[in-house]
Scaffold this motif. Structure first.
Motif, PDB file in Angstrom:
ATOM      1  N   LEU A 157       1.436  -7.422  -1.360  1.00 23.07           N
ATOM      2  CA  LEU A 157       2.148  -6.389  -0.615  1.00 23.07           C
ATOM      3  C   LEU A 157       3.142  -5.657  -1.506  1.00 23.07           C
ATOM      4  O   LEU A 157       3.257  -4.424  -1.455  1.00 23.07           O
ATOM      5  N   VAL A 158       3.847  -6.386  -2.359  1.00 22.36           N
ATOM      6  CA  VAL A 158       4.838  -5.758  -3.235  1.00 22.36           C
ATOM      7  C   VAL A 158       4.156  -4.887  -4.283  1.00 22.36           C
ATOM      8  O   VAL A 158       4.600  -3.766  -4.558  1.00 22.36           O
ATOM      9  N   ALA A 159       3.075  -5.383  -4.879  1.00 22.80           N
ATOM     10  CA  ALA A 159       2.365  -4.588  -5.887  1.00 22.80           C
ATOM     11  C   ALA A 159       1.854  -3.283  -5.290  1.00 22.80           C
ATOM     12  O   ALA A 159       1.972  -2.213  -5.901  1.00 22.80           O
ATOM     13  N   THR A 160       1.288  -3.366  -4.085  1.00 25.73           N
ATOM     14  CA  THR A 160       0.745  -2.171  -3.437  1.00 25.73           C
ATOM     15  C   THR A 160       1.835  -1.172  -3.108  1.00 25.73           C
ATOM     16  O   THR A 160       1.718   0.029  -3.389  1.00 25.73           O
ATOM     17  N   ASN A 161       2.914  -1.642  -2.525  1.00 24.30           N
ATOM     18  CA  ASN A 161       3.991  -0.729  -2.142  1.00 24.30           C
ATOM     19  C   ASN A 161       4.759  -0.205  -3.345  1.00 24.30           C
ATOM     20  O   ASN A 161       5.294   0.900  -3.315  1.00 24.30           O
ATOM     21  N   LEU A 162       4.834  -1.011  -4.420  1.00 26.56           N
ATOM     22  CA  LEU A 162       5.456  -0.507  -5.646  1.00 26.56           C
ATOM     23  C   LEU A 162       4.631   0.643  -6.208  1.00 26.56           C
ATOM     24  O   LEU A 162       5.183   1.659  -6.665  1.00 26.56           O
ATOM     25  N   ALA A 163       3.319   0.512  -6.181  1.00 25.29           N
ATOM     26  CA  ALA A 163       2.453   1.592  -6.656  1.00 25.29           C
ATOM     27  C   ALA A 163       2.658   2.858  -5.824  1.00 25.29           C
ATOM     28  O   ALA A 163       2.742   3.971  -6.368  1.00 25.29           O
ATOM     29  N   ILE A 164       2.759   2.699  -4.509  1.00 22.51           N
ATOM     30  CA  ILE A 164       2.979   3.858  -3.634  1.00 22.51           C
ATOM     31  C   ILE A 164       4.332   4.500  -3.926  1.00 22.51           C
ATOM     32  O   ILE A 164       4.458   5.731  -3.993  1.00 22.51           O
ATOM     33  N   SER A 165       5.354   3.661  -4.129  1.00 22.38           N
ATOM     34  CA  SER A 165       6.687   4.188  -4.421  1.00 22.38           C
ATOM     35  C   SER A 165       6.700   4.953  -5.735  1.00 22.38           C
ATOM     36  O   SER A 165       7.327   6.027  -5.843  1.00 22.38           O
ATOM     37  N   LEU A 166       6.001   4.452  -6.751  1.00 26.01           N
ATOM     38  CA  LEU A 166       5.918   5.160  -8.034  1.00 26.01           C
ATOM     39  C   LEU A 166       5.177   6.480  -7.875  1.00 26.01           C
ATOM     40  O   LEU A 166       5.548   7.498  -8.475  1.00 26.01           O
ATOM     41  N   ALA A 167       4.117   6.480  -7.063  1.00 29.35           N
ATOM     42  CA  ALA A 167       3.375   7.720  -6.823  1.00 29.35           C
ATOM     43  C   ALA A 167       4.232   8.743  -6.107  1.00 29.35           C
ATOM     44  O   ALA A 167       4.130   9.954  -6.365  1.00 29.35           O
TER      45      ALA A 167
END
Length: 474
Positions: free
Chosen positions: A274-284
């Protein structure tokens, strides 16, 4: 331990403390309910020496001082109690009766105070009367054994046996008060003891002491995450904490315009997917081009979370059954995603290949940031292998779940292979929450052969169609 630490322990263990107080109070109340009431009756015996005048009175007074304690002790003698039982015709042993009777000499007096406690007021009074009469006769027998001489001491009943309907035991206010106070003490002591014995990580200081690395962000627990795991369009505390993480990552590797970051944890169920996925979204969301790679070939979860297809991805690209462009999908949040593809029987061997290293080098040149969701560090070696091929790693630590020893071993394993730890993330704080986000693990090794794949284009799942159309990355 200062006051702040003490209050912090109670705040963290409030459920345990309240449960202990409630159970202790309930046990005290149950004791009062189940304990039969006791009623009392008292009788006082006056022991004296007959007046004879002169020196004899002084001798009698000395004898009285020496013997009165002995007579108080003889009140509960087995012989005395047996005669009381026989006199009253009681259907119980003398030991049972003796447990109801006590006697003491009132200080600075010649009075023996006999106390009786029994189940009914009438029973207490009868036993007190019989005991008083028996002690009077006992003194007479012992002081004038032949019966034809004047006794040195005599005993008389100074006050008749009393009777009262007021219970003398248990003392309800006293017992209840003591029970509640004892429960509070046990709650506090138990909370402190549990905290001392608890080896899980709960504070930033705990993590920094073990890892020697900074905590890049503290992610709060939000119950809504189970229902809506993605932060797309959200502006709550979790989204803000991920923005803090995104900002701090910029300082983790200042010299690199492009970053490849591995996200892992010590053990399963720490929330890394969950953290990896949301971190990717936040960076995008910050304007960077981001590729999210699911490298957990044993238990892939990212595709399901994004609503995309996982049948074509990393494995199919590595074995040449799909082009890199065909293996990458786009998500409406703005991130590109590469799933695991079919599960291989040998994940470690797949990750160690030159093809894997070449693939990571290629995607690094195409995207500003590559986020790799890797398996946990301790159960399998997958994450350790990937660590050598990335710029750095982020280690997830779940509040109140990950132990210091697990965290230490994970960092030790990362350092052993020469990996770089960008920092740690303290997840699901500040509350203790049972259960997990759904990234449960069932690591095994018998996955079978890779299935044949028709064509090079991955199939869209029905869920993917509802979440947004997949587009090949150009």
């Amino acid at each position: 331990m200062d006051l702040g630490q003490f209050l912090g322990i109670l705040r963290a263990r409030w459920k345990f403390a309240i449960a202990t107080v409630v159970l202790g109070s309930a046990a005290t109340a149950m004791y009062l309910v189940l304990t039969a009431p006791q009623y009392g009756s008292d009788v006082k015996l006056f022991v004296s020496a007959p007046p004879s005048g002169g020196q004899a009175d002084y001798a009698a007074a000395f004898i009285l001082t020496q013997r009165i304690e002995s007579y108080a002790d003889l009140v509960t003698d087995s012989g005395t109690m047996q005669r009381v039982v026989d006199q009253l015709g009681l259907d119980e042993s003398y030991e049972s009766v003796r447990s109801k009777v006590s006697a003491e000499v009132i200080p600075s007096t010649q009075t023996v105070h006999v106390k009786v406690r029994s189940d009914t007021p009438e029973s207490a009074q009868r036993i007190a009367e019989a005991t008083g009469a028996e002690v009077v006769g006992l003194v007479e027998r012992l002081e004038a054994p032949s019966g034809d001489e004047d006794p040195a001491l005599v005993a008389r009943v100074a006050s008749e046996a009393s009777i009262s309907d007021d219970r003398v035991a248990p003392n309800i206010p006293l017992v209840l008060g003591v029970g509640i106070l004892l429960s509070i003490f046990l709650a506090i002591a138990g909370a402190i003891l549990r905290d001392l014995l608890d080896r899980t990580v709960k504070t930033r200081q705990d993590i920094e002491d073990v890892t020697g690395s900074a905590v890049l962000s503290t992610l709060p627990f939000e119950p809504e995450v189970k229902r809506e795991p993605l932060i797309t369009g959200h502006s709550g505390p979790l989204a803000e904490a991920l923005r803090v993480l995104r900002t701090n990552l910029q300082f983790a590797n200042l010299d690199a315009n492009r970053q490849t970051i591995l996200v892992s944890s010590a053990v399963p169920d720490e929330g890394k997917t969950l953290v990896a996925t949301n971190l990717a979204i936040s960076l995008a969301q910050s304007g960077r081009s981001v590729l999210l790679v699911d490298a957990d070939m044993r238990n892939p979860n990212v595709a399901e979370m994004l609503g995309l297809e996982n049948s074509v991805g990393l494995v199919t690209a590595l074995v040449g059954r799909a082009t890199l462009q065909a293996a990458i999908q786009e998500h409406p949040s703005g991130i590109a995603f590469m799933g695991t593809g079919p599960k291989p029987p040998n994940p470690v061997e797949v990750l160690e290949t030159q093809a894997m290293r070449d693939l990571l080098a290629t995607v690094r040149g195409k995207f500003d940031t590559v986020i790799i969701d890797a398996p946990p560090m301790l159960p399998v070696a997958d994450a350790s292998i990937l660590t050598t091929e990335v710029d750095g790693a982020l280690l997830l630590v779940r509040h109140g779940s990950t132990t210091r020893e697990q965290l230490r071993l994970a960092v030790e394993r990362l350092e052993t292979v020469g990996g770089r730890l960008f920092g740690t993330i303290l997840n699901r704080t500040p509350r203790r929450v049972a259960g997990a986000y759904g990234d449960g693990y069932g690591y095994g090794y018998g996955y079978g052969d890779i299935p044949e794949i028709a064509g090079t284009e991955p199939r869209r799942s029905p869920r993917a169609s509802s979440r947004g159309q997949r587009r090949a990355v150009r």
